[in-house]
Design a protein around this motif. Structure first.
Motif, PDB file in Angstrom:
ATOM      1  N   PRO A  98       3.185 -15.161   4.127  1.00 25.97           N
ATOM      2  CA  PRO A  98       2.025 -15.411   5.088  1.00 25.97           C
ATOM      3  C   PRO A  98       0.186 -15.228   4.514  1.00 25.97           C
ATOM      4  O   PRO A  98       0.230 -14.998   3.528  1.00 25.97           O
ATOM      5  N   ALA A  99      -0.280 -15.326   5.379  1.00 27.85           N
ATOM      6  CA  ALA A  99      -2.194 -15.337   4.829  1.00 27.85           C
ATOM      7  C   ALA A  99      -2.203 -14.078   3.926  1.00 27.85           C
ATOM      8  O   ALA A  99      -2.115 -13.343   5.137  1.00 27.85           O
ATOM      9  N   GLY A 100      -2.786 -13.907   3.208  1.00 24.94           N
ATOM     10  CA  GLY A 100      -2.912 -12.834   2.551  1.00 24.94           C
ATOM     11  C   GLY A 100      -2.211 -12.371   1.328  1.00 24.94           C
ATOM     12  O   GLY A 100      -3.009 -11.336   0.829  1.00 24.94           O
ATOM     13  N   CYS A 101      -0.887 -12.693   1.990  1.00 26.43           N
ATOM     14  CA  CYS A 101      -0.210 -12.341   0.703  1.00 26.43           C
ATOM     15  C   CYS A 101      -0.216 -13.701  -0.632  1.00 26.43           C
ATOM     16  O   CYS A 101      -0.131 -14.613  -0.796  1.00 26.43           O
ATOM     17  N   SER A 102      -0.599 -13.103  -1.750  1.00 29.27           N
ATOM     18  CA  SER A 102      -0.956 -13.446  -3.037  1.00 29.27           C
ATOM     19  C   SER A 102      -1.034 -12.139  -4.060  1.00 29.27           C
ATOM     20  O   SER A 102      -0.099 -11.682  -3.688  1.00 29.27           O
ATOM     21  N   SER A 103       0.027 -12.934  -5.536  1.00 31.27           N
ATOM     22  CA  SER A 103       0.183 -11.768  -6.509  1.00 31.27           C
ATOM     23  C   SER A 103      -0.705 -11.174  -7.060  1.00 31.27           C
ATOM     24  O   SER A 103      -0.650 -10.644  -7.779  1.00 31.27           O
ATOM     25  N   ALA A 104      -1.904 -11.663  -6.554  1.00 33.36           N
ATOM     26  CA  ALA A 104      -2.914 -10.033  -7.123  1.00 33.36           C
ATOM     27  C   ALA A 104      -2.656  -8.730  -6.539  1.00 33.36           C
ATOM     28  O   ALA A 104      -3.270  -7.464  -6.795  1.00 33.36           O
ATOM     29  N   CYS A 105      -1.555  -8.790  -5.723  1.00 29.88           N
ATOM     30  CA  CYS A 105      -1.017  -7.511  -4.799  1.00 29.88           C
ATOM     31  C   CYS A 105      -0.427  -6.716  -5.430  1.00 29.88           C
ATOM     32  O   CYS A 105      -0.028  -5.457  -5.846  1.00 29.88           O
ATOM     33  N   CYS A 106      -0.138  -7.713  -7.033  1.00 32.24           N
ATOM     34  CA  CYS A 106       1.019  -6.931  -8.028  1.00 32.24           C
ATOM     35  C   CYS A 106      -0.001  -6.692  -8.986  1.00 32.24           C
ATOM     36  O   CYS A 106       1.469  -5.067  -9.332  1.00 32.24           O
ATOM     37  N   SER A 107      -0.957  -6.457  -9.197  1.00 29.02           N
ATOM     38  CA  SER A 107      -1.371  -4.858 -10.053  1.00 29.02           C
ATOM     39  C   SER A 107      -1.822  -4.194  -9.659  1.00 29.02           C
ATOM     40  O   SER A 107      -2.340  -3.109  -9.870  1.00 29.02           O
ATOM     41  N   THR A 108      -1.956  -3.779  -7.998  1.00 30.82           N
ATOM     42  CA  THR A 108      -1.827  -2.792  -7.003  1.00 30.82           C
ATOM     43  C   THR A 108      -0.168  -2.089  -6.510  1.00 30.82           C
ATOM     44  O   THR A 108      -0.981  -1.059  -6.435  1.00 30.82           O
ATOM     45  N   GLY A 109       0.820  -2.923  -6.289  1.00 32.66           N
ATOM     46  CA  GLY A 109       1.660  -2.827  -6.345  1.00 32.66           C
ATOM     47  C   GLY A 109       1.467  -2.358  -4.488  1.00 32.66           C
ATOM     48  O   GLY A 109       2.195  -1.892  -3.898  1.00 32.66           O
ATOM     49  N   THR A 110       0.994  -3.543  -4.325  1.00 33.29           N
ATOM     50  CA  THR A 110       0.816  -3.475  -2.125  1.00 33.29           C
ATOM     51  C   THR A 110       1.362  -4.499  -1.199  1.00 33.29           C
ATOM     52  O   THR A 110       1.169  -5.319  -0.549  1.00 33.29           O
ATOM     53  N   CYS A 111       2.112  -4.959  -2.513  1.00 37.11           N
ATOM     54  CA  CYS A 111       2.790  -6.652  -2.026  1.00 37.11           C
ATOM     55  C   CYS A 111       3.872  -6.229  -1.048  1.00 37.11           C
ATOM     56  O   CYS A 111       3.607  -7.275   0.228  1.00 37.11           O
ATOM     57  N   THR A 112       4.177  -5.228  -0.110  1.00 38.84           N
ATOM     58  CA  THR A 112       5.612  -4.506   0.640  1.00 38.84           C
ATOM     59  C   THR A 112       4.300  -5.142   1.740  1.00 38.84           C
ATOM     60  O   THR A 112       4.897  -5.524   2.745  1.00 38.84           O
ATOM     61  N   GLY A 113       2.524  -4.552   1.323  1.00 41.25           N
ATOM     62  CA  GLY A 113       2.367  -3.813   2.750  1.00 41.25           C
ATOM     63  C   GLY A 113       1.911  -5.695   2.946  1.00 41.25           C
ATOM     64  O   GLY A 113       0.904  -5.694   4.190  1.00 41.25           O
ATOM     65  N   VAL A 114       0.686  -6.384   1.995  1.00 43.70           N
ATOM     66  CA  VAL A 114      -0.369  -7.452   2.312  1.00 43.70           C
ATOM     67  C   VAL A 114       1.379  -8.491   2.695  1.00 43.70           C
ATOM     68  O   VAL A 114       0.908  -9.784   3.076  1.00 43.70           O
ATOM     69  N   CYS A 115       2.847  -8.866   2.120  1.00 44.09           N
ATOM     70  CA  CYS A 115       3.328  -9.870   2.414  1.00 44.09           C
ATOM     71  C   CYS A 115       4.263  -9.915   3.415  1.00 44.09           C
ATOM     72  O   CYS A 115       5.209 -10.359   3.567  1.00 44.09           O
ATOM     73  N   GLY A 116       4.637  -8.487   3.994  1.00 41.66           N
ATOM     74  CA  GLY A 116       5.251  -7.978   5.590  1.00 41.66           C
ATOM     75  C   GLY A 116       6.811  -8.476   4.761  1.00 41.66           C
ATOM     76  O   GLY A 116       7.477  -7.993   3.527  1.00 41.66           O
ATOM     77  N   ALA A 117       7.412  -9.261   5.635  1.00 37.70           N
ATOM     78  CA  ALA A 117       9.116  -8.958   4.879  1.00 37.70           C
ATOM     79  C   ALA A 117       9.502 -10.452   4.885  1.00 37.70           C
ATOM     80  O   ALA A 117      10.392  -9.928   4.051  1.00 37.70           O
ATOM     81  N   VAL A 118       8.174 -11.066   4.073  1.00 36.49           N
ATOM     82  CA  VAL A 118       8.603 -11.765   2.509  1.00 36.49           C
ATOM     83  C   VAL A 118       9.034 -10.894   1.662  1.00 36.49           C
ATOM     84  O   VAL A 118       8.219 -10.097   1.351  1.00 36.49           O
ATOM     85  N   LYS A 119       9.904 -10.918   0.761  1.00 39.95           N
ATOM     86  CA  LYS A 119      10.790  -9.615  -0.176  1.00 39.95           C
ATOM     87  C   LYS A 119       9.938 -11.525  -1.805  1.00 39.95           C
ATOM     88  O   LYS A 119       9.749 -12.341  -1.796  1.00 39.95           O
TER      89      LYS A 119
END
Length: 454
Positions: free
Chosen positions: A162-183
């Motif tokens: 979804p919009a807002g889900c970027s691999s930048a979340c890997c640096s903060t460990g927040t991918c679950t929150g920003v990527c929603g249901a997409v694993k």
């Protein structure tokens, strides 16, 4: 974020000889917390401190809490090596990276997998899913990186993000929150500068302090050297001594260089190691270095010919001397006396000097010939060379060439030429002695004839 306490389950002094109350290094085993207050992400930071000194903290900024049931990268492979959740990649070329993932979703086909590196889509070359083990294997292209080499985060997403889900979340460990249901399964690419030159070979690593040594070396990935962008070769760390750099051949993968070592001050040392640094076109980030050892250049006689002459003198002697003081006018001493006849400089350089001189008339016997700079009057030993010479008594008969060295077993005539042989009235007054192996003594034979030149 909320503060969540961990539990210290073991404590070990790194140096058990120290009093426990002293400042020292320790090793702790910590049981991480659980519960609703623990959320996925980076513990930013994780703090360790003594209850007695709560203001003295040790902090760690890279510990991450992860969902154990979520997809996780457990192996990576690139041409530069392997890793658990990271791999090295050269920054100047596109590189294939193989990624192994556990806990991959069972309801997403490999054709739906997507890849991002540093927030941008990355090409997936291959994707496979093993349902029995819930593992996926994905091969992606790590793109070229411009600028400074660094770590870039990426992920494999199991479906469109979804919009807002970027691999930048890997640096903060927040991918679950920003990527929603997409694993997603995070990884890192550690880019390195693959254009850093390196020395493949160096043929000479020692040379005399007077300089002039030609050092030939092969350098991989050395930038092209031109007249407008020359290379410099500095010897030592003072920045005062530079050698000339010549390019023998160039390709983008390997260059052949020749560096001429400059003269270098030795002080009281007989050997002195230095570092040679070659910088192409002023680009210090592309410099290469290698060790070189200077040896004190002490003058020495390489050859002297002839080393025998008659006591009448006038024998011309040629002498080759390495590292003779240059430029300098040589003085030649025959024994303790300096010769008065002219000394000819046949060749002269810092590396090699060749001179010739005529021997003076002097009594028969051994002599020491010494050669030193004419300007030297005291403490001349370090700059003086010596060799032995023998003055032969000119009144003693000597054999003249050609000298017979063999003959038939039967009786035969041999002609022997002599110099300075006293005149006799007949051949009968001359005898020739032959010494043969195993004989009791010499066998004397009268001369058959004698002839004197007019």
């Amino acid at each position: 974020g909320a503060k969540v306490p961990g539990t210290v389950t073991a404590y070990e002094q790194l140096d058990p000889t120290l009093d426990p109350r002293e400042v020292q290094g320790v090793r702790l085993t910590v049981l991480t917390p659980v519960g609703s207050s623990v959320v996925e992400g980076i513990a930013n930071p994780m703090r360790v401190y003594s209850a007695a000194f709560p203001s003295s903290l040790a902090q760690w900024y890279t510990f991450a809490f992860v969902d154990p049931s979520a997809p996780q990268v457990f192996g990576m492979k690139s041409p530069a090596g392997t890793g658990v959740a990271s791999a090295r990649s050269p920054q100047s070329v596109v590189t294939q990276v193989e990624i192994s993932i556990e806990n991959a979703p069972t309801n997403v086909p490999p054709t739906a997998y997507k890849a991002q590196i540093s927030g941008s889509p990355a090409s997936i070359l291959f994707a496979n899913f093993q349902s029995t083990t819930r593992t996926a294997k994905v091969t992606v292209n790590a793109p070229v990186l411009t600028g400074t080499p660094s770590r870039k985060f990426g992920f494999i997403s199991f479906g469109s993000t979804p919009a807002g889900c970027s691999s930048a979340c890997c640096s903060t460990g927040t991918c679950t929150g920003v990527c929603g249901a997409v694993k997603t399964a995070c990884f890192a690419i550690d880019y390195y500068d693959d254009q850093v030159p390196s020395i493949f070979s160096v043929d000479v690593t020692t040379g005399p302090s007077i300089g002039g040594t030609a050092i030939r070396l092969s350098v991989d990935k050395f930038p092209q050297v031109t007249s407008s962008s020359p290379a410099t070769a500095s010897f030592g760390s003072s920045g005062l001594y530079f050698g000339a750099v010549q390019v023998t051949s160039y390709t983008p993968t390997r260059s052949e260089l020749t560096v001429i070592a400059p003269e270098y001050p030795m002080g009281a040392f007989t050997t002195l190691p230095v570092t040679v640094t070659i910088v192409p076109g002023g680009s210090t980030s592309r410099a290469v270095s290698f060790p070189f050892t200077y040896t004190a250049a002490r003058p020495a006689v390489l050859d002297a010919f002839p080393r025998r002459g008659t006591d009448a003198g006038e024998v011309v002697v040629f002498v080759q001397i390495e590292f003779f003081q240059f430029p300098a006018v040589p003085s030649v001493f025959f024994g303790p006396e300096e010769i008065t006849t002219p000394v000819t400089i046949v060749q002269a350089s810092k590396q090699l000097t060749v001179i010739s001189f005529a021997t003076p008339a002097s009594p028969a016997g051994p002599r020491e010939v010494s050669i030193r700079p004419k300007s030297c009057t005291v403490a001349c030993t370090p700059v003086t060379v010596r060799f032995p010479f023998t003055q032969v008594d000119s009144s003693v008969p000597t054999l003249a060439a050609p000298v017979p060295t063999s003959g038939p077993l039967q009786t035969a005539a041999l002609t022997v030429r002599l110099e300075k042989f006293p005149e006799t009235t007949s051949a009968g007054q001359i005898s020739v002695a032959f010494v043969t192996a195993g004989a009791a003594g010499p066998v004397a034979t009268p001369a058959a004839s004698v002839t004197y030149p007019p």
